[in-house]
Design a protein around this motif. Structure first.
Motif, PDB file in Angstrom:
ATOM      1  N   GLU A  13       0.812  -1.216   0.000  1.00 10.30           N
ATOM      2  CA  GLU A  13       0.000   0.000   0.000  1.00 10.30           C
ATOM      3  C   GLU A  13       0.848   1.269   0.000  1.00 10.30           C
ATOM      4  N   VAL A  17       0.905   4.503  -2.496  1.00 12.44           N
ATOM      5  CA  VAL A  17       0.132   5.648  -2.000  1.00 12.44           C
ATOM      6  C   VAL A  17       1.042   6.831  -1.656  1.00 12.44           C
ATOM      7  N   TYR A  20       2.017   8.410  -4.919  1.00 10.39           N
ATOM      8  CA  TYR A  20       0.774   8.910  -5.532  1.00 10.39           C
ATOM      9  C   TYR A  20       0.374  10.237  -4.902  1.00 10.39           C
ATOM     10  N   GLU A  21       0.357  10.282  -3.562  1.00  3.24           N
ATOM     11  CA  GLU A  21      -0.047  11.515  -2.885  1.00  3.24           C
ATOM     12  C   GLU A  21       0.951  12.646  -3.166  1.00  3.24           C
ATOM     13  N   ARG A  24       0.392  13.760  -6.859  1.00  2.00           N
ATOM     14  CA  ARG A  24      -0.916  14.401  -7.019  1.00  2.00           C
ATOM     15  C   ARG A  24      -0.958  15.734  -6.276  1.00  2.00           C
ATOM     16  N   LEU A  37      -3.049   5.659 -10.838  1.00  3.43           N
ATOM     17  CA  LEU A  37      -2.850   4.266 -10.426  1.00  3.43           C
ATOM     18  C   LEU A  37      -3.502   3.380 -11.480  1.00  3.43           C
ATOM     19  N   GLN A  45     -10.825  -4.305  -9.487  1.00  4.47           N
ATOM     20  CA  GLN A  45     -10.285  -3.897  -8.193  1.00  4.47           C
ATOM     21  C   GLN A  45      -8.966  -4.613  -7.917  1.00  4.47           C
ATOM     22  N   ARG A  53      -8.381  -2.495  -0.535  1.00  2.52           N
ATOM     23  CA  ARG A  53      -8.989  -2.740  -1.845  1.00  2.52           C
ATOM     24  C   ARG A  53      -9.169  -1.407  -2.562  1.00  2.52           C
ATOM     25  N   LEU A  54      -8.576  -1.299  -3.749  1.00  2.49           N
ATOM     26  CA  LEU A  54      -8.713  -0.047  -4.483  1.00  2.49           C
ATOM     27  C   LEU A  54      -9.232  -0.294  -5.879  1.00  2.49           C
ATOM     28  N   ILE A  55      -9.810   0.752  -6.436  1.00  3.23           N
ATOM     29  CA  ILE A  55     -10.323   0.704  -7.802  1.00  3.23           C
ATOM     30  C   ILE A  55      -9.338   1.468  -8.674  1.00  3.23           C
ATOM     31  N   PRO A  56      -8.567   0.764  -9.517  1.00  8.12           N
ATOM     32  CA  PRO A  56      -7.576   1.467 -10.346  1.00  8.12           C
ATOM     33  C   PRO A  56      -8.264   2.322 -11.404  1.00  8.12           C
ATOM     34  N   GLU A  57      -7.493   3.249 -11.988  1.00 11.42           N
ATOM     35  CA  GLU A  57      -8.077   4.200 -12.939  1.00 11.42           C
ATOM     36  C   GLU A  57      -8.302   3.590 -14.314  1.00 11.42           C
TER      37      GLU A  57
ATOM     38  N   GLU B  21      -1.336   0.425   7.241  1.00  9.76           N
ATOM     39  CA  GLU B  21      -0.241  -0.513   6.947  1.00  9.76           C
ATOM     40  C   GLU B  21       0.542  -0.865   8.213  1.00  9.76           C
ATOM     41  N   HIS B  50      -6.845  12.949  -2.780  1.00  8.54           N
ATOM     42  CA  HIS B  50      -6.057  13.108  -4.002  1.00  8.54           C
ATOM     43  C   HIS B  50      -6.550  12.217  -5.135  1.00  8.54           C
ATOM     44  N   ARG B  53      -9.462   5.803  -5.137  1.00  8.45           N
ATOM     45  CA  ARG B  53     -10.778   5.216  -4.890  1.00  8.45           C
ATOM     46  C   ARG B  53     -10.604   3.883  -4.174  1.00  8.45           C
ATOM     47  N   LEU B  54     -11.205   3.762  -3.003  1.00  9.97           N
ATOM     48  CA  LEU B  54     -11.067   2.512  -2.266  1.00  9.97           C
ATOM     49  C   LEU B  54     -12.423   1.939  -1.909  1.00  9.97           C
TER      50      LEU B  54
END
Lengths: 202, 202
Positions: A13, A17, A20-21, A24, A37, A45, A53-57, B21, B50, B53-54
């Motif tokens: 994670e 992340v 990413y943060e 962004r 992502l 997912q 659990r994340l939803i990728p772009e 984490e 940012h 989506r989770l």
């Protein structure tokens, strides 16, 4: 600057992340940075190493300016994660293709082992998570235990939180130090200056 | 130790992923810690500050041992995030209820403003993200600019990456220093020891 962070089941994670943060947030401050992502193949997912659990772009397309590969599951030999990706071969192969097409490739934490499997570190200076240093030594990379190693078109870093220092270094290098410092200030992160820049080989 | 991290639209990614984490890794190392990302009301997906989506694990139920509230969107007055949660009132109200029922409450980054709105910081020592310190000063809290402030049943910390130091401190305090150090080593994180422990008031 188009940055794609490739996520997969078992990816750590923090490894994705943190960067990413940082990327962004640089964009929120006005920097010309687009970070997303993404996955190699369609996947609705992604379940990360510790259960997030994340939803990728969406799927990675074209040739990004920078592709970042997170680590995950290498040290504890998890069923999903970097070892599975290396065994499957698709992710290393795509990284070699992106690099050949001109993308800068960043390996974070044990994601560096994907770059090693891709042959991208042959004769190059690199680092990785402390739990994978031995394995990296048995590759064709020259291991240096700096927190971040910059080979120009290939970057690597240490484990987990080192991913944030790599991202901030990339922002400093490719956007500017003012933005990098503003992101670090927002994140209240004391940056590590342990960045090894390979200029003329090792 | 049942830890629930409450996520909501506009919550800062790092604020909840860093502690998540750390807690989940402590569990992987054998600690009796169960940490989950939950919402107050049913919500199939959460869009963080940012853009991450989770898919949360579900709704918070019962009285957890510890409830952690992330920050997000306070400093830049975002439409979604802590300011929206404070205006709505449900999250602060629930935090007051959980605290009254015996839960320890941790406010991370600008999530501390939720605790202030809940009245949980009245006459208490607390800190928050540097961009919200002024606002916290105009509450009934006594502001101390330590990275982590431990009031026993209420904990607060500085911005974004300070959330990781708060989580590691909680692991040290409630599980043991050996596990906290093992998690920090895995995450290759240089811990901040700037923890203010309020023993007999300020």
């Amino acid at each position: 600057m188009n940055i794609r962070i490739v996520v997969f089941d078992g990816a750590d994670e923090f490894d994705f992340v943190g960067p990413y943060e940082a990327f962004r947030h640089a964009a929120m401050l006005g920097a010309d940075v687009d970070a997303g992502l993404v996955t190699l193949e369609p996947q609705s997912q992604v379940v990360a190493a510790h259960g997030l659990r994340l939803i990728p772009e969406g799927v990675i397309t074209g040739t990004p300016d920078l592709v970042l590969v997170p680590g995950g599951g290498w040290v504890n030999h998890a069923a999903l994660g970097v070892r599975a990706q290396v065994a499957r071969g698709n992710l290393p192969r795509k990284m070699a293709e992106f690099h050949a097409a001109g993308a800068t490739i960043a390996g974070v934490c044990t994601g560096v082992m994907v770059l090693a499997a891709a042959g991208l570190l042959d004769g190059r200076v690199a680092t990785t998570h402390s739990g994978a240093i031995k394995d990296l030594r048995s590759s064709k990379a020259h291991v240096i235990q700096s927190r971040v190693v910059d080979e120009g078109d290939i970057l690597t870093c240490g484990g987990v939180t080192a991913s944030l220092d790599l991202a901030l270094w990339l922002i400093e290098r490719d956007v500017g130090n003012q933005v990098a410092e503003a992101v670090a200030t927002y994140m209240e992160h004391r940056r590590s200056r342990d960045v090894y820049i390979a200029r003329d080989g090792i």
